[in-house]
Design an enzyme around this catalytic site. Structure first.
Site, PDB file in Angstrom:
ATOM      1  N   CYS A 184      34.633  32.865  37.118  1.00  0.00           N
ATOM      2  CA  CYS A 184      35.667  33.860  37.404  1.00  0.00           C
ATOM      3  C   CYS A 184      36.510  34.247  36.194  1.00  0.00           C
ATOM      4  CB  CYS A 184      36.578  33.364  38.520  1.00  0.00           C
ATOM      5  SG  CYS A 184      35.721  33.251  40.099  1.00  0.00           S
ATOM      6  N   CYS A 188      40.858  30.363  35.546  1.00  0.00           N
ATOM      7  CA  CYS A 188      40.800  30.791  36.952  1.00  0.00           C
ATOM      8  C   CYS A 188      41.721  29.892  37.775  1.00  0.00           C
ATOM      9  CB  CYS A 188      39.366  30.682  37.450  1.00  0.00           C
ATOM     10  SG  CYS A 188      38.850  28.975  37.675  1.00  0.00           S
ATOM     11  N   LYS A 245      30.618  45.346  40.796  1.00  0.00           N
ATOM     12  CA  LYS A 245      31.802  45.505  39.940  1.00  0.00           C
ATOM     13  C   LYS A 245      31.609  46.579  38.885  1.00  0.00           C
ATOM     14  CE  LYS A 245      33.311  40.801  40.719  1.00  0.00           C
ATOM     15  NZ  LYS A 245      33.690  39.496  40.150  1.00  0.00           N
ATOM     16  N   CYS A 303      34.589  25.865  37.994  1.00  0.00           N
ATOM     17  CA  CYS A 303      33.210  25.722  38.474  1.00  0.00           C
ATOM     18  C   CYS A 303      32.347  26.765  37.767  1.00  0.00           C
ATOM     19  CB  CYS A 303      33.132  25.860  39.999  1.00  0.00           C
ATOM     20  SG  CYS A 303      32.976  27.565  40.580  1.00  0.00           S
ATOM     21  N   LYS A 314      28.610  41.404  46.135  1.00  0.00           N
ATOM     22  CA  LYS A 314      29.700  42.126  45.467  1.00  0.00           C
ATOM     23  C   LYS A 314      29.169  43.028  44.357  1.00  0.00           C
ATOM     24  CE  LYS A 314      31.533  38.111  44.253  1.00  0.00           C
ATOM     25  NZ  LYS A 314      32.239  36.986  43.572  1.00  0.00           N
ATOM     26  N   CYS A 370      41.281  27.352  45.537  1.00  0.00           N
ATOM     27  CA  CYS A 370      39.905  27.823  45.575  1.00  0.00           C
ATOM     28  C   CYS A 370      38.982  26.819  46.266  1.00  0.00           C
ATOM     29  CB  CYS A 370      39.396  28.098  44.159  1.00  0.00           C
ATOM     30  SG  CYS A 370      37.674  28.632  44.201  1.00  0.00           S
ATOM     31  N   ARG A 394      34.197  46.482  44.000  1.00  0.00           N
ATOM     32  CA  ARG A 394      35.518  45.839  43.893  1.00  0.00           C
ATOM     33  C   ARG A 394      36.468  46.689  43.035  1.00  0.00           C
ATOM     34  NH1 ARG A 394      35.100  40.213  44.798  1.00  0.00           N
ATOM     35  NH2 ARG A 394      33.514  39.831  46.377  1.00  0.00           N
ATOM     36  N   ARG A 450      44.147  39.672  48.229  1.00  0.00           N
ATOM     37  CA  ARG A 450      43.921  40.328  46.928  1.00  0.00           C
ATOM     38  C   ARG A 450      44.151  41.836  47.061  1.00  0.00           C
ATOM     39  NH1 ARG A 450      38.192  39.054  44.479  1.00  0.00           N
ATOM     40  NH2 ARG A 450      39.085  36.981  44.195  1.00  0.00           N
TER      41      ARG A 450
HETATM   42 FE1  SRM Z   1      35.823  35.172  41.297  1.00  0.00          FE
HETATM   43  C1  SRM Z   1      34.570  33.661  44.046  1.00  0.00           C
HETATM   44  C2  SRM Z   1      38.900  34.114  42.021  1.00  0.00           C
HETATM   45  C3  SRM Z   1      37.073  37.343  39.044  1.00  0.00           C
HETATM   46  C4  SRM Z   1      32.710  35.476  39.940  1.00  0.00           C
HETATM   47  N1  SRM Z   1      36.603  34.144  42.838  1.00  0.00           N
HETATM   48  C5  SRM Z   1      35.929  33.625  43.902  1.00  0.00           C
HETATM   49  C6  SRM Z   1      36.894  33.050  44.934  1.00  0.00           C
HETATM   50  C7  SRM Z   1      37.220  34.131  45.908  1.00  0.00           C
HETATM   51  C8  SRM Z   1      36.434  31.748  45.624  1.00  0.00           C
HETATM   52  C9  SRM Z   1      35.704  31.839  46.926  1.00  0.00           C
HETATM   53  O1  SRM Z   1      34.701  32.588  47.022  1.00  0.00           O
HETATM   54  O2  SRM Z   1      36.086  31.140  47.846  1.00  0.00           O
HETATM   55  C10 SRM Z   1      38.106  32.727  44.004  1.00  0.00           C
HETATM   56  C11 SRM Z   1      39.475  32.691  44.666  1.00  0.00           C
HETATM   57  C12 SRM Z   1      40.287  31.567  44.066  1.00  0.00           C
HETATM   58  C13 SRM Z   1      41.704  31.598  44.423  1.00  0.00           C
HETATM   59  O3  SRM Z   1      42.200  30.583  44.949  1.00  0.00           O
HETATM   60  O4  SRM Z   1      42.370  32.587  44.168  1.00  0.00           O
HETATM   61  C14 SRM Z   1      37.898  33.730  42.892  1.00  0.00           C
HETATM   62  N2  SRM Z   1      37.654  35.726  40.745  1.00  0.00           N
HETATM   63  C15 SRM Z   1      38.810  35.093  41.067  1.00  0.00           C
HETATM   64  C16 SRM Z   1      39.971  35.611  40.238  1.00  0.00           C
HETATM   65  C17 SRM Z   1      41.304  35.611  40.981  1.00  0.00           C
HETATM   66  C18 SRM Z   1      40.049  34.771  38.943  1.00  0.00           C
HETATM   67  C19 SRM Z   1      41.219  35.029  38.047  1.00  0.00           C
HETATM   68  O5  SRM Z   1      41.616  34.075  37.374  1.00  0.00           O
HETATM   69  O6  SRM Z   1      41.746  36.135  37.967  1.00  0.00           O
HETATM   70  C20 SRM Z   1      39.431  36.996  39.869  1.00  0.00           C
HETATM   71  C21 SRM Z   1      39.769  38.086  40.857  1.00  0.00           C
HETATM   72  C22 SRM Z   1      39.399  39.433  40.317  1.00  0.00           C
HETATM   73  C23 SRM Z   1      39.771  40.596  41.181  1.00  0.00           C
HETATM   74  O7  SRM Z   1      40.927  41.025  41.171  1.00  0.00           O
HETATM   75  O8  SRM Z   1      38.876  41.153  41.832  1.00  0.00           O
HETATM   76  C24 SRM Z   1      37.937  36.720  39.883  1.00  0.00           C
HETATM   77  N3  SRM Z   1      35.024  36.274  39.806  1.00  0.00           N
HETATM   78  C25 SRM Z   1      35.732  37.019  38.903  1.00  0.00           C
HETATM   79  C26 SRM Z   1      34.894  37.363  37.794  1.00  0.00           C
HETATM   80  C27 SRM Z   1      35.331  38.111  36.540  1.00  0.00           C
HETATM   81  C28 SRM Z   1      35.156  39.591  36.660  1.00  0.00           C
HETATM   82  O9  SRM Z   1      34.812  40.106  37.724  1.00  0.00           O
HETATM   83  O10 SRM Z   1      35.363  40.276  35.659  1.00  0.00           O
HETATM   84  C29 SRM Z   1      33.645  36.835  38.055  1.00  0.00           C
HETATM   85  C30 SRM Z   1      32.420  36.883  37.113  1.00  0.00           C
HETATM   86  C31 SRM Z   1      31.761  38.200  37.097  1.00  0.00           C
HETATM   87  C32 SRM Z   1      30.786  38.315  38.212  1.00  0.00           C
HETATM   88  O11 SRM Z   1      31.160  38.754  39.297  1.00  0.00           O
HETATM   89  O12 SRM Z   1      29.632  37.925  38.023  1.00  0.00           O
HETATM   90  C33 SRM Z   1      33.736  36.154  39.325  1.00  0.00           C
HETATM   91  N4  SRM Z   1      33.945  34.711  41.926  1.00  0.00           N
HETATM   92  C34 SRM Z   1      32.801  34.852  41.173  1.00  0.00           C
HETATM   93  C35 SRM Z   1      31.705  34.249  41.887  1.00  0.00           C
HETATM   94  C36 SRM Z   1      30.230  34.195  41.406  1.00  0.00           C
HETATM   95  C37 SRM Z   1      29.524  35.463  41.730  1.00  0.00           C
HETATM   96  C38 SRM Z   1      28.040  35.380  41.454  1.00  0.00           C
HETATM   97  O13 SRM Z   1      27.434  36.439  41.303  1.00  0.00           O
HETATM   98  O14 SRM Z   1      27.474  34.301  41.435  1.00  0.00           O
HETATM   99  C39 SRM Z   1      32.237  33.718  43.073  1.00  0.00           C
HETATM  100  C40 SRM Z   1      31.474  32.973  44.179  1.00  0.00           C
HETATM  101  C41 SRM Z   1      30.642  33.876  45.024  1.00  0.00           C
HETATM  102  O15 SRM Z   1      30.774  35.102  45.014  1.00  0.00           O
HETATM  103  O16 SRM Z   1      29.813  33.326  45.740  1.00  0.00           O
HETATM  104  C42 SRM Z   1      33.647  34.015  43.053  1.00  0.00           C
HETATM  105 FE1  SF4 Z   2      37.051  29.064  42.072  1.00  0.00          FE
HETATM  106 FE2  SF4 Z   2      34.988  28.624  40.507  1.00  0.00          FE
HETATM  107 FE3  SF4 Z   2      36.072  31.041  40.589  1.00  0.00          FE
HETATM  108 FE4  SF4 Z   2      37.383  29.101  39.438  1.00  0.00          FE
HETATM  109  S1  SF4 Z   2      35.406  29.915  38.761  1.00  0.00           S
HETATM  110  S2  SF4 Z   2      38.248  30.532  40.933  1.00  0.00           S
HETATM  111  S3  SF4 Z   2      36.830  27.344  40.637  1.00  0.00           S
HETATM  112  S4  SF4 Z   2      35.036  30.054  42.249  1.00  0.00           S
END
Ligand code: SRM
Ligand code: SF4
Length: 561
Positions: A477, A428, A209, A473, A207, A434, A138, A69
């Site tokens: 994201c 996502c 943000k 899930c 993390k 993922c 981030r 990323r």
């Molecule tokens: Fe996310 C974890 C993809 C934005 C909340 N996110 C992941 C992981 C890295 C899975 C993992 O931990 O193994 C995913 C990678 C999947 C893949 O194959 O690429 C993933 N997140 C993404 C992206 C690529 C989704 C997208 O369609 O664009 C976004 C990357 C953003 C970036 O450039 O930094 C992405 N993730 C978000 C957002 C939206 C935002 O930030 O505006 C959220 C919700 C906001 C938040 O953070 O609360 C988000 N991602 C999560 C979470 C849950 C965090 C939590 O507090 O519970 C996880 C899982 C974790 O951290 O344990 C996660």
């Molecule tokens: Fe993976 Fe769940 Fe984030 Fe989708 S919402 S990219 S399934 S961690």
């Protein structure tokens, strides 16, 4: 909240990592296809996730590969940077480049032996993957629209860049592991402070943000961030910002104490004080965020536990002065910035819809080649949007026809040829990359959207904006808990349907139906669309209608006539 217990294992890994080094450098030189557990988790701070192709899990074990990323503060890019990322995804990845919903880039499918070269390639373009993932700040989001007719957007972009620089981890591990060789490494190492001046030894509990928005254009979903800034504009420039704290989407349904939250309005801060206030917020989270339970470690849980007043008082203590109450300025609108627009300097910008952010060539759809042709010829700056779109900037009006022609020849639709619902939709990645995916998202979104578009057309609602976000899930994201319609993967092939949020992202949606099989999503929504059509008030959006009726008020629509 329960009394914090012993720090989790993740904390020891960070603390003992020698500023995020671990033994990544040693493991890079082995023939193993993967890193060991501790190094795999430290790797996240360097911007990479160890994944495997979940479509190919079988008797032979997992096929390991890496996602990388890139941070792109405010989504701001040069043509060379976009072209370099396209080269890298072809040379080392799966041939697709994904614009993320935080305005970054992701390359998937990199083999361990190619990781160093890929990171070097990103670094050579003056971008970085350091801190794109991990328990640090981030990518900083900011409205990407390149209007130049007032200083406001440039001031916001400058703030995004300043925050991004200020909160970048100070470790030199990144340079030593990925970029330098031999003696050079030692020289760089000497420049490193004893521990990170902001994050300390164990970095943040989780993390963190940040995002910056204008009230009338919340295209970055500011309320979903740990630290959000809403610009307060006076006499045509930014006087300061209303500061939001404690937004976050992730939840785990089995853990009742987890929940999505929107940011709380904490204070008004003059522009020149923003960095100091952000640092105080980050340090309070560093020192008081839960380190015993990662599911409770985000800032939103600290604020829920303490209450906003106590939290604010602690931030004031760290800052050394008191904070003003927020100004009466809040989010009022949103714009996806797609289509043709005048920039304000005689030039145009063009916002392109990129389905789920995936830049690829597939069959007649050849966006990747189209971008290569256009960026190669005109060399314009670009911007990633937070709805996974791409903006081409600085276009002379005389170039418009040729650019449209190139896009058409490559099967790329222009904004006006796409429904508003598709333009505002996001999914996502989920399967196959993922590791946390429970069910499909990006791969089924085109079908789900086509079904919804057909149903809306049947009700004469095809011209309206329905904002739909889907995830594989509950981690959230694609920010599914705030739009008009959220589809959240709950079990294999089944989704929870959320309704009652809005495109502006200012409130949480509620559960309308749980465990809905993918093929029943449209039939379950159809009666609500019909009810909306017949009972909406003048100009009411779908989300506002659902919110007004509330959870109980939608039950009568559960069977369509
Ligand atoms: Fe996310 C974890 C993809 C934005 C909340 N996110 C992941 C992981 C890295 C899975 C993992 O931990 O193994 C995913 C990678 C999947 C893949 O194959 O690429 C993933 N997140 C993404 C992206 C690529 C989704 C997208 O369609 O664009 C976004 C990357 C953003 C970036 O450039 O930094 C992405 N993730 C978000 C957002 C939206 C935002 O930030 O505006 C959220 C919700 C906001 C938040 O953070 O609360 C988000 N991602 C999560 C979470 C849950 C965090 C939590 O507090 O519970 C996880 C899982 C974790 O951290 O344990 C996660
Ligand atoms: Fe993976 Fe769940 Fe984030 Fe989708 S919402 S990219 S399934 S961690």
């Amino acid at each position: 909240m329960a009394e914090p217990g012993k720090a989790s294992k993740a904390e020891a890994v960070k603390e003992n990592s020698r500023q995020l080094r671990g033994t990544i450098a040693d493991e890079l030189t082995t023939d193993e296809a993967k890193f060991s557990g501790d190094n795999a988790s430290l790797l996240k701070f360097h911007g990479s996730y160890q994944q495997d192709d979940r479509d190919r899990r079988g008797k032979g074990g997992k096929e390991y590969m890496f996602m990388l990323r890139t941070k792109v503060p405010g989504g701001k890019l040069t043509a060379e940077q976009v072209l370099a990322e396209l080269d890298l995804c072809e040379r080392y990845g799966n041939g697709t480049l994904r614009i993320t919903d935080r305005q970054g880039f992701q390359i998937h499918g990199i083999l361990k032996g190619d990781l160093q070269e890929t990171i070097r390639g990103v670094h050579e373009t003056k971008l970085t993957t350091l801190g794109a993932c991990g328990d640090v700040n981030r990518n900083v989001m900011c409205c990407p629209a390149p209007y130049v007719d007032s200083p406001v957007r440039a001031e916001m972009q400058a703030m995004a860049a300043a925050l991004s620089d200020h909160f970048a981890p100070s470790t030199t591990a990144y340079y030593e592991i990925w970029l330098r060789n031999g003696e050079d490494r030692e020289k760089v190492h000497e420049q490193q402070p004893a521990e990170d001046p902001i994050y300390g030894k164990a970095y943040l509990p989780r993390k963190f943000k940040m995002a910056i928005t204008l009230p009338e254009d919340n295209c970055v979903d500011v309320y979903a961030n740990d630290f959000g800034l809403i610009a307060v504009v006076e006499a045509g420039s930014i006087a300061g910002y209303n500061v939001l704290v404690g937004g976050g989407m992730g939840m785990t349904p089995a853990k009742k104490q987890t929940f999505p939250a929107i940011g709380r309005r904490m204070a008004y801060v003059p522009a020149e004080d923003v960095i100091a206030v952000a640092e105080a917020v980050v340090k309070v989270q560093r020192d008081f965020g839960r380190r015993d339970d990662r599911s409770q470690a985000r800032l939103k849980y600290l604020i829920a536990d303490w209450g906003l007043e106590r939290f604010k008082a602690k931030v004031e203590e760290y800052l050394g002065r008191s904070l003003a109450e927020p100004r009466p300025v809040d989010v009022t609108g949103v714009d996806d910035h797609l289509g043709w627009h005048e920039q304000g300097d005689g030039k145009l910008f063009l916002g392109l819809n990129v389905d789920n952010g995936r830049i690829k060539d597939e069959g007649d759809f050849r966006l990747k080649s189209a971008l290569r042709a256009i960026l190669g010829k005109y060399g314009m700056d670009c911007r990633n949007t937070a709805l996974q779109g791409l903006i081409l900037c600085d276009i002379e009006p005389g170039e418009r026809g040729a650019i449209e022609q190139t896009l058409r020849e490559h099967g790329v639709a222009l904004a006006e040829e796409i429904s508003l619902t598709r333009r505002y939709a996001m999914a996502c990645p989920a399967f196959p990359t993922c590791g946390l995916a429970i069910t499909e998202s990006e791969r089924v979104m085109p079908d789900v959207l086509a079904g919804i578009e057909a149903e809306l057309a049947r009700h004469g609602l095809g011209g309206e904006r329905f904002c739909i976000h889907m995830t594989g899930c509950p981690n959230g994201c694609a920010r599914p808990y705030t739009p008009d319609i959220g589809l959240v993967g709950k079990s294999r092939g089944k989704y929870t349907i959320y309704l009652g949020g809005n495109a502006e992202g200012t409130r949480l949606a509620f559960v309308y139906a749980d465990q809905v099989p993918q093929e029943e999503i449209v039939p379950r929504l159809a009666p609500v669309f019909a009810g909306f059509k017949s009972e909406r008030t003048d100009g009411e959006s779908f989300g506002d209608f659902c919110h007004r009726r509330g959870e109980g008020g939608l039950a009568e629509f559960s069977v369509e006539e």
